[in-house]
Design an enzyme around this catalytic site. Structure first.
Site, short mmCIF file in Angstrom:
data_model
loop_
_atom_site.label_atom_id
_atom_site.label_comp_id
_atom_site.label_asym_id
_atom_site.label_seq_id
_atom_site.Cartn_x
_atom_site.Cartn_y
_atom_site.Cartn_z
N GLU A 176 27.86 9.60 -16.07
CA GLU A 176 26.79 10.24 -15.40
C GLU A 176 27.28 11.31 -14.62
O GLU A 176 26.65 11.13 -13.30
CB GLU A 176 25.95 9.23 -14.63
CG GLU A 176 25.28 8.33 -15.79
CD GLU A 176 24.24 7.38 -15.03
OE1 GLU A 176 24.16 7.25 -13.93
OE2 GLU A 176 23.48 6.70 -15.92
N GLU A 287 23.57 3.46 -25.15
CA GLU A 287 22.78 2.45 -24.34
C GLU A 287 21.24 2.50 -24.64
O GLU A 287 20.20 2.58 -24.06
CB GLU A 287 22.80 2.69 -22.63
CG GLU A 287 24.04 2.88 -22.15
CD GLU A 287 24.24 3.25 -20.85
OE1 GLU A 287 23.22 3.06 -20.06
OE2 GLU A 287 25.51 3.53 -20.08
C1 XIL Z 1 22.02 -1.14 -15.41
C2 XIL Z 1 22.15 -2.31 -15.89
O1 XIL Z 1 21.06 -2.63 -17.07
C3 XIL Z 1 21.32 -3.16 -14.74
O2 XIL Z 1 21.31 -4.76 -15.08
C4 XIL Z 1 21.98 -2.91 -13.39
O3 XIL Z 1 21.33 -3.56 -12.49
C5 XIL Z 1 21.93 -1.57 -13.15
O4 XIL Z 1 22.56 -0.93 -14.41
N1 XIL Z 1 22.89 3.94 -17.40
C6 XIL Z 1 24.19 3.17 -17.19
C7 XIL Z 1 24.17 1.49 -17.22
O5 XIL Z 1 25.29 3.56 -17.54
O6 XIL Z 1 25.20 1.06 -16.45
C8 XIL Z 1 22.86 1.21 -16.39
O7 XIL Z 1 23.08 -0.53 -16.44
C9 XIL Z 1 21.58 1.75 -16.94
C10 XIL Z 1 21.75 3.19 -16.90
#
Ligand code: XIL
Length: 381
Positions: A176, A287
């Protein structure tokens, strides 16, 4: 026709899932964790001061975790040939102090992966969120210097690599880093203390160290909304093109693909994958989830809807169209893996993002672990 997702797509790509550490814990461990969370919540509530934009405390009480085996674990073992930790391999979970590392969560997932013949990814080495606070501090109440922070980051990357390099197929090196405001690099004003202290070259450096630490893994630059927002897609293109020209060892773009029932179009997804492919890079979907909510305005999220048959069929159709595109891009040699962000709807992070407590239904298995229409539709492709 196969019963299992990974098997069904094995000629095209691996199918992965993010695993929450909670599903691998015993009931007792979950109880201890819940008590800890509850205690922190009470402290947070006690110390809460009203602010403009947030006049009242409106965070829901934490709910206890289920005590018995959760359906996620068996489903994760059966349907996927790739896993990634949802939180346990983030820097805040691992790098506890200048000389202190906690690998317990990562080790537990690796053991699970080995028991189930699964590959494992590492998420993530450098991110502006879920980093430990101490790393940006000098220990005397000031900010860490550039030299100190670089030394710590390099040490972190090398230590993780020394332990896991032979077990990790791909690493999200930087997560990110593209700004949503101007599509350049996210800077200090945009919450990146990495950029703030190290300057824009932190990205190249992290990849160079990652190559040394993980010589045989794919090295990924990962971000969200690259399909959804053309400017962001192009910002990432500019960044990786420059990195390649400078000889920086990035080889894969990770598309998070936290998308929704309507957007982006399949065409935009296809164009995004092919854009990065045109640079000779690989693409991994890192994701994926398909939210029921479009949420144009995160301050005013959509109200909860019913997850009736019509919704399930619509979601199934949307998943199918996107996976057809994935199959095509895998055959073209660009797309390598497709990873879901979770296993069952009940455990999805989308239940609390962007609207706290509005349960969503973005994955292939419902909250009880039952296969949804989207699951069956994918096995029909
Ligand atoms: C999220 C997790 O799913 C949650 O459990 C945590 O509280 C916050 O992070 N983008 C990403 C992930 O790269 O690491 C994030 O994961 C979701 C958005």
């Amino acid at each position: 026709m196969s019963k299992y997702l990974y098997e069904h797509f094995k000629d095209n790509f691996r199918v992965g899932a993010a695993i929450s550490g909670i599903i691998l814990m015993s009931g007792e461990e979950r109880q201890t964790l819940f008590e800890h969370i509850k205690q922190r919540y009470e402290e947070f509530k006690k110390n809460f001061k009203p602010q403009p934009g947030m006049p009242e405390f409106k965070f829901p009480e934490p709910k206890p975790f289920p005590t018995g085996e959760m359906p996620d674990k068996k489903l994760a073992a059966e349907h996927f040939n790739l896993v990634v930790a949802e939180n346990e391999c983030k820097m805040a979970s691992v790098y506890k102090g200048p000389d202190e590392f906690d690998f317990s969560g990562a080790d537990r997932l690796l053991k699970f992966a080995k028991e189930n013949n699964q590959a494992m990814r590492w998420h993530t080495l450098v991110w502006h969120q879920q980093s430990p606070r101490w790393i940006f501090e000098d220990g005397n109440g000031g900010k860490a210097s550039k030299e100190l922070l670089e030394e710590r980051l390099k040490k972190y990357i090398m230590t993780v690599g020394a332990r896991y390099k032979d077990d990790i197929c791909s690493v999200d090196v930087v997560n990110e880093c593209i700004s949503d405001k101007n599509f350049g690099l996210r800077d200090g004003k945009d919450r990146s203390q990495w950029f703030d202290i190290l300057g824009p070259e932190y990205i190249d450096k992290a990849f160079i160290w990652a190559k040394e630490a993980f010589p045989n893994s794919r090295l990924v630059i990962n971000d969200y909304n690259l399909e959804m927002i053309k400017g962001k897609r192009e910002g990432m293109y500019k960044l990786v093109k420059g990195m390649l020209e400078r000889g920086v060892p990035v080889d894969t773009v990770g598309l998070q693909m936290h998308i929704n029932i309507k957007n982006p179009s399949v065409k935009e997804i296809e164009e995004t994958i092919e854009l990065y492919g045109s640079l000779g890079l690989n693409v991994i979907v890192t994701e994926m989830d398909v939210s029921a909510y479009v949420d144009k305005d995160f301050q005013n999220p959509d109200p909860r809807r019913e997850y009736d048959q019509a919704f399930m069929d619509l979601q199934a159709e949307r998943y199918a169209q996107i996976f057809e595109c994935f199959q095509k891009e895998a055959r073209a040699g660009i797309l390598k893996d497709v990873v879901f962000w979770g296993v069952t709807d009940g455990m999805s992070w989308k239940n609390n993002f962007p609207a706290q407590g509005r349960t969503d239904a973005p994955l292939l298995f419902d909250k009880d672990g039952k296969e949804k229409a989207a699951f069956y539709k994918l096995l029909d492709l």
